[in-house]
Structures are given as C-alpha cells and as structure tokens.
Design an enzyme around this catalytic site. Structure first.
Site, mmCIF file in Angstrom:
data_model
loop_
_atom_site.group_PDB
_atom_site.id
_atom_site.type_symbol
_atom_site.label_atom_id
_atom_site.label_comp_id
_atom_site.label_asym_id
_atom_site.label_seq_id
_atom_site.Cartn_x
_atom_site.Cartn_y
_atom_site.Cartn_z
ATOM 1 N N CYS A 67 0.833 -1.198 0.000
ATOM 2 C CA CYS A 67 0.000 0.000 0.000
ATOM 3 C C CYS A 67 0.870 1.252 0.000
ATOM 4 O O CYS A 67 1.869 1.321 0.708
ATOM 5 C CB CYS A 67 -0.932 0.071 1.196
ATOM 6 N N ARG A 117 3.997 -0.476 -4.641
ATOM 7 C CA ARG A 117 3.658 -0.969 -3.297
ATOM 8 C C ARG A 117 2.312 -1.686 -3.249
ATOM 9 O O ARG A 117 1.954 -2.263 -2.228
ATOM 10 C CB ARG A 117 3.625 0.201 -2.309
ATOM 11 N N TRP A 129 -2.753 -2.733 -1.677
ATOM 12 C CA TRP A 129 -2.429 -4.163 -1.777
ATOM 13 C C TRP A 129 -3.272 -4.813 -0.694
ATOM 14 O O TRP A 129 -3.015 -4.633 0.499
ATOM 15 C CB TRP A 129 -0.939 -4.383 -1.533
ATOM 16 N N ASN A 169 -1.770 2.169 5.720
ATOM 17 C CA ASN A 169 -0.911 1.074 5.278
ATOM 18 C C ASN A 169 -0.559 0.272 6.525
ATOM 19 O O ASN A 169 -0.064 0.847 7.486
ATOM 20 C CB ASN A 169 0.349 1.660 4.623
ATOM 21 N N GLY A 170 -0.830 -1.041 6.504
ATOM 22 C CA GLY A 170 -0.524 -1.860 7.676
ATOM 23 C C GLY A 170 -1.700 -2.764 7.989
ATOM 24 O O GLY A 170 -2.582 -2.976 7.140
ATOM 25 N N GLU A 177 17.668 -17.910 -6.890
ATOM 26 C CA GLU A 177 17.272 -16.569 -7.333
ATOM 27 C C GLU A 177 16.724 -16.613 -8.762
ATOM 28 O O GLU A 177 15.754 -15.932 -9.086
ATOM 29 C CB GLU A 177 18.475 -15.619 -7.210
ATOM 30 N N LYS A 190 13.072 -15.337 -9.786
ATOM 31 C CA LYS A 190 12.836 -14.287 -10.786
ATOM 32 C C LYS A 190 11.860 -14.770 -11.834
ATOM 33 O O LYS A 190 10.929 -14.062 -12.207
ATOM 34 C CB LYS A 190 14.140 -13.885 -11.492
ATOM 35 N N GLU A 236 8.185 -15.248 -10.346
ATOM 36 C CA GLU A 236 7.441 -14.077 -9.872
ATOM 37 C C GLU A 236 7.017 -13.143 -11.004
ATOM 38 O O GLU A 236 6.024 -12.447 -10.872
ATOM 39 C CB GLU A 236 8.205 -13.311 -8.788
ATOM 40 N N HIS A 265 18.317 -36.997 -5.601
ATOM 41 C CA HIS A 265 17.547 -37.357 -4.399
ATOM 42 C C HIS A 265 16.063 -37.038 -4.564
ATOM 43 O O HIS A 265 15.350 -36.899 -3.581
ATOM 44 C CB HIS A 265 18.139 -36.637 -3.182
ATOM 45 N N LYS A 325 5.976 -4.426 -3.602
ATOM 46 C CA LYS A 325 7.326 -4.253 -3.067
ATOM 47 C C LYS A 325 7.216 -3.751 -1.632
ATOM 48 O O LYS A 325 6.234 -3.143 -1.254
ATOM 49 C CB LYS A 325 8.049 -3.218 -3.919
#
Ligand code: F6R
Length: 620
Positions: free
Chosen positions: A2, A27, A79, A105-106, A493, A497, A500, A516, A615
């Site tokens: 947010c 955000r 968000w 936000n929160g 990573e 990438k 996402e 394995h 983000k």
C-alpha cells in the site's frame, strides 16, 4: 504494501497526490482512491472523493472530468490484506458522516473486536477492511472526549489500536490540517516552502522536495499552514531530524526503458561502482567501511553470524554465508526472517546478526532484529534505503547504494547486496587475521573488475532475448534451476525471478540434490537452467548436465566464455566473462534476470507489477 500520499499546500492536492501515487504504485495496485477537502462555496466544506478498482490508470480515467480540487487531500494505492480488492474496500475510508477520511498502510490486528464495539454503538460499516474501523474510532473520539480536536481524536483512536499502521487523516471541518501517524509501517514527511507532503516512500516526493523527516514509531505529525509539529502519541514533543535525499527525480523515472525492471538491470555496472566506491584499498588488500559504525573490536569478538532476510535478500544472504565461512572463517547461519522471529532463536551476545533488506522496512526482518537485540546480539543492516526502519534500528549499517529500486522484482538491489557481502567478507577476514594482504589484494582486484564484467553480460542482452524466444514455448509449464556452492543461491534466485514475473513454475536446487528426488521432474518439457561457470564445482555441474540430457531433458547452460565443452552437452549456452568463482553470482545474476525478463515480456506479463505482489512487505 500500500502506498499513501497526502498534501497540504498551495497547489491542487489532486495533482500532487496522483503524481506521488504513481511513484508508489509498486507498493500495491489492486485498487486506489483519493479524497480532497473541497471548498463549500458558502456551505460547509466537504470531502470529495473518487475510488476505483484496478491500477492507478483506472483512477486517472475516473478523475478526468470529475472536477476534484482542493489544497488538502490524501490518496492511496492498495495491496489488499483484509477484504477483496473492490471499490468499497479501497481507501480512503470514511466515518459514517463522510466528513473524516483515512488512508492506511498496515494491519489493525484487533479490528474485529473494535468493529463489534463500534457496531453496537450504531456505527455503520461499508467495507470489510480493518482500516474503516479507524475512521469510525476517530469520529467516536472527535464527537466525544476530543471535542472537535482532530489530532486528539486520532490519538485517542490509535491508543485503542493494536497492529501496524501508517495513516493520513483529513476532516472536512479542518481545511488546513493534515494528520499523519506511524507505528510499524513507514511514513515520510516531505518539507517544502508553504507546503507539506506525506508519503510511504521517498520517490513519491522527489518531484517536489528532497527534504524529509522519517516519522518514528509511535509518532504523530500535525501539519497546518503554520508548519508541522511532531509528537509521541502520549503528547511528548519530538525533535525530528530533517534529512536531505540525494537521489534526483530522474531516479524515479524509466528514462527511456520500457520497464523499471529493465532500467534497473542495466544500471548494475554503475550500482556496483557505487557500492565499491571509496571502500577498496587495492594497495593493502583492505576494505574500508568508514560508515559502518560498528567498532572493529566488537566485530572481532563475534564468534558466529546469523543472517536474516526474505526472498531475494535471503538469497544474497546465502551467498554471504559461503563467502564469510570460506574467507573470514566464521560460522554463519542464514535464516528466513519469518521463521527466525517465531522459532525462539538463541542469539548470544557474541552473535552478529546481519539483516539484509533493500527497503529496510520488511516487517519480518525488522522483527527478527528486534528479537536478536533483546537477546544481546549486535545487529548490522545491509540496507539500501537510508533512513528506513532497519537502518535506524541496527547498531551499524552497510549501505548498498543501489538508488531507488522501483521494479517489484529485485535486480540491482540483489547484486549490490552480493557486493556488500564481498566487501564485508574481506573486511572481517582481514580484521580476524585470516586473510593475508596478498589474498586481500587479489580479492580486491577481482571486485574492481566486476562492473566491467557486468557490462559485458549486458552487452549480450540481444543474444539472451533470442535464447528466451527459443525457450518460450518449452518453459510454459515448469523449469528447474541448478547450481552448486556459490551458485546454488543463484539457482534459487533464478527460479524466483522466473516465477514471480512470468508465472511459470520454477524450482531452484543444489545440483547435487537432483538425484535425491527432483530428477524425476526432468522431461523435454521441463528445461533445466544449469549454472556451470568455471571453478571448483565445474566438473560436477557437467556431470549433472549429462544426467539431465540422458533423460531427454533440455539444458540451458550459463557458462564461462570460451567453454566449448559445456556447449556439447547443452541445448543453449549463455556465456558470461571469466570470473573469480566466489564472486561469480554477481555476474551470473545478469543473464538470469534478463532471461526471466524476456520470457515474461514475451508472455505479455506486467514485469514491473506482477500479480499478487507488492514491493516492501511491511505486513507479516
Ligand atoms: C523478489 C523480491 C523480494 C524481496 C523481499 C525482501 O524479487 O524483491 O523477494 O527481496 O521481499 O525485500 P527487502 O529486501 O526490501 O527486505
């Protein structure tokens, strides 16, 4: 998680707020809204507002012709945490009269009980959000104990609230008053001439001012035409430091690139130069960390290191472990912050806890360092955003100097974190007398070559794009990323990438683990991206590649320039320049990022704003 923007000044608040929200869209982007205090023209002032479902472009469209205007307002890009993305759930939220508006936000953790209490008193809820509770609580105090004092009403409401928040509040009765408060979630106050801004993050303000105050936890800021007052929630005056931000406005623009992500990938040679600048002593083989603020003796006394981080930053921490254990000869554990904080970890006074975070606001990492500090550990941040919570709460900070990262998928922040670990490793190893001056000189020389090597990788962007087109049809379902030792985290990573931003399922594995279990996944429809650069484990990787090929697997190898052998066993090869193996994850990161970028854009995905993500994860 947010984005909030608020404004009181001399311009039309709508323009300022929308400009700021666009800078904060990374955000959250499932819905958005704005409210301004509009002149009542003889009637009492009123709150005018517009909300929309979807990205900010939708709100822009709705604002066209809506005639919203005023010098005071608040806006939000969301968000979702509580309540699905919908117009009703988007912010700002209002009290029943529609004269008090709140952006938040929160997460208000006790919102359910507060809501029940308010509903029994007759307050009418219009949304499923936790935030609406705040609007009604403020009204309850405003009409009651606070007797029309908006700041006092906000204080009263916040005293009842448990959880994390950054809020902006306006009220139609007070056309010259903007209230901001923070507990847990970030909020900055931007200071201009005859105008004041609030925002979740600095990029929203850069067009208007570079002088900011980072609001502390438990602080409330009352902004009026006469200036700003900063106080704690119980009324103690606070004297905040005004910081000057040196990022310029261009840093928050795409500057000709189609996406922030691509711009940020291409910035990496400069970012590496920034991280290394002034910190290398090539003659003595030392690293100088003048801004670290942790006494060398304290660091020397540390007996073990625990690295805490999330996502990509966690992958950087894994590389950090390999570097620190090999060269600084100190035991290192790496933990996902969300696990560390809940598993009752045992930090000791001689433990150094390193928190890695681009934003410096990731809630789980922040809480992890608080726990570590309670147990007496020293905390060092590896942080990009100066002034962020992790920056302020760490005992010492190694800044990564990557500049603002706006693409939701982390790219330049990751390589800058890797470089920071390389620097810290040499620094600590020299301090502990386990790395000779000659070895130090050699490592410093390797570090200095990295910006040019990254540039060489970027120069091959066209080849990587071509390669991604070959792969486009194959990788549609699933992909494996394999690497060993220093490049095992690169495999993790790479997989992160790809998944996402392209939504292709991908798994990263230590290549030795293949037999394995994961080798059962290999088919000609599940390509394996194998990191097989020259180094100690090169031959082992070649064997793994052959095992995959023997099972009709498709191999894309990332290999060292001039390596013909790897080409014999692979379907495609992306070459990177020869590199000191322990630092090779920094170079390997470039083709991995570009490959994911091109696959995602070929599939028509929005790489800067992938679905469900945001983000700066300021909620746990
Ligand atoms: C992935 C990504 C995330 C972040 C993670 C931690 O591309 O960006 O996994 O790395 O959310 O964020 P920071 O570094 O801000 O703590």
């Amino acid at each position: 998680m947010c984005g909030i923007v608020g404004y009181l000044g001399t311009r039309n608040a709508v323009d300022v707020i929308m400009s700021g929200l666009h800078r904060l869209e990374y955000r959250g982007y499932d819905s958005a809204g704005i409210a301004v205090v509009a002149n009542g023209d003889g009637q009492p002032n009123r709150l005018d507002w517009v909300k929309s479902l979807g990205k900010l472009a939708e709100l822009d469209r709705k604002l066209d012709g809506a005639n919203l205007a005023g010098a005071l307002g608040i806006g939000h890009t969301r968000w979702a945490t509580h309540g699905t993305p919908s117009e009703a759930n988007s912010h700002p939220h209002f009290d029943t009269s529609g004269r008090i508006a709140v952006v938040h936000n929160g997460i208000i953790e006790n919102f359910q009980e507060l809501r029940e209490m308010l509903e029994t008193q007759g307050f009418l809820f219009r949304s499923q959000t936790d935030t609406e509770t705040l609007a009604h609580l403020i009204r309850m105090y405003y009409d009651g104990e606070a007797a029309g004092d908006l700041a006092e009403a906000v204080r009263g409401a916040l005293r009842l609230v448990q959880g994390a928040y950054a809020i902006g509040v306006v009220c139609a009765d007070h056309p010259d008053l903007l209230i901001a408060a923070r507990q847990g979630s970030p909020l900055v106050v931007g200071i201009g001439e005859d105008e004041t801004f609030i925002a979740s993050d600095v990029p929203a303000l850069l067009r208007f001012t570079r002088d900011v105050v980072y609001l502390e936890n438990g602080q409330i800021c009352c902004i009026s035409r006469d200036g700003r007052t900063f106080e704690t929630l119980d009324g103690q005056t606070a004297e905040p430091a005004v910081r000057h931000i040196d990022w310029d406005d261009a840093a928050a623009e795409k500057e000709g690139f189609p996406h922030f992500m691509l711009k940020e990938i291409h910035q990496q040679p400069d970012v590496l130069r920034n991280v290394l600048q002034g910190r290398l002593a090539p003659d003595t083989g030392d690293v100088v960390l003048a801004d670290l603020a942790l006494a060398p003796d304290q660091l020397k006394a540390c007996q073990n290191i625990v690295i805490v981080a999330c996502g990509t930053a966690w992958h950087a921490g894994l590389v950090g472990k390999y570097l620190l254990e090999r060269f600084a000869k100190i035991p290192v554990e790496v933990e996902v912050s969300s696990e560390y904080r809940y598993r009752e970890p045992l930090a000791r006074p001689n433990t150094l806890v390193i928190a890695v975070s681009q934003s410096g606001e990731t809630a789980d990492t922040l809480e992890a360092i608080r726990i570590a500090k309670q147990q007496g550990a020293q905390v060092m941040g590896v942080v990009n955003v100066v002034g962020s919570s992790i920056d302020r709460e760490s005992d010492g900070v190694l800044y990564t100097h990557a500049g603002p990262e706006i693409g939701v998928a982390s790219t330049k922040a990751y390589t800058s974190q890797l470089a920071a670990f390389a620097l810290f490793t040499i620094y600590l190893a020299r301090l502990r007398n386990v790395l000779s001056a000659d070895e130090g000189r050699e490592m410093v020389a390797h570090l200095r070559m990295l910006p040019d090597k990254i540039q060489q990788c970027l120069d091959q962007a066209g080849i990587i794009e071509q390669c991604s087109r070959n792969f486009k049809y194959i990788v549609a379902h699933s992909a494996l990323y394999l690497g060993r030792t220093f490049n095992y985290p690169s495999a993790l990573e790479g997989a992160l990438k790809l998944k996402e931003i392209s939504y292709i399922h991908a798994e990263g594995y230590a290549a030795g683990e293949m037999k394995h279990g994961p080798i059962a996944l290999v088919t000609d429809m599940v390509p394996a991206i194998c990191i097989a650069v020259k180094g100690d484990v090169y031959e082992k990787m070649i064997s793994n590649i052959q095992e995959i090929r023997a099972r009709q697997g498709v191999v894309l190898a990332i290999a060292t320039e001039g390596d013909i052998k790897v080409a014999q066993y692979s379907d495609h090869v992306i070459y990177v320049p020869e590199c000191f193996e322990p630092f090779s994850p920094i170079v390997v990161a470039i083709p991995i990022q570009l490959f994911a970028y091109y696959i995602a854009t070929n599939r028509g995905c929005d790489v800067d704003q992938p679905r469900n993500l945001a983000k700066s994860v300021t909620v746990e």
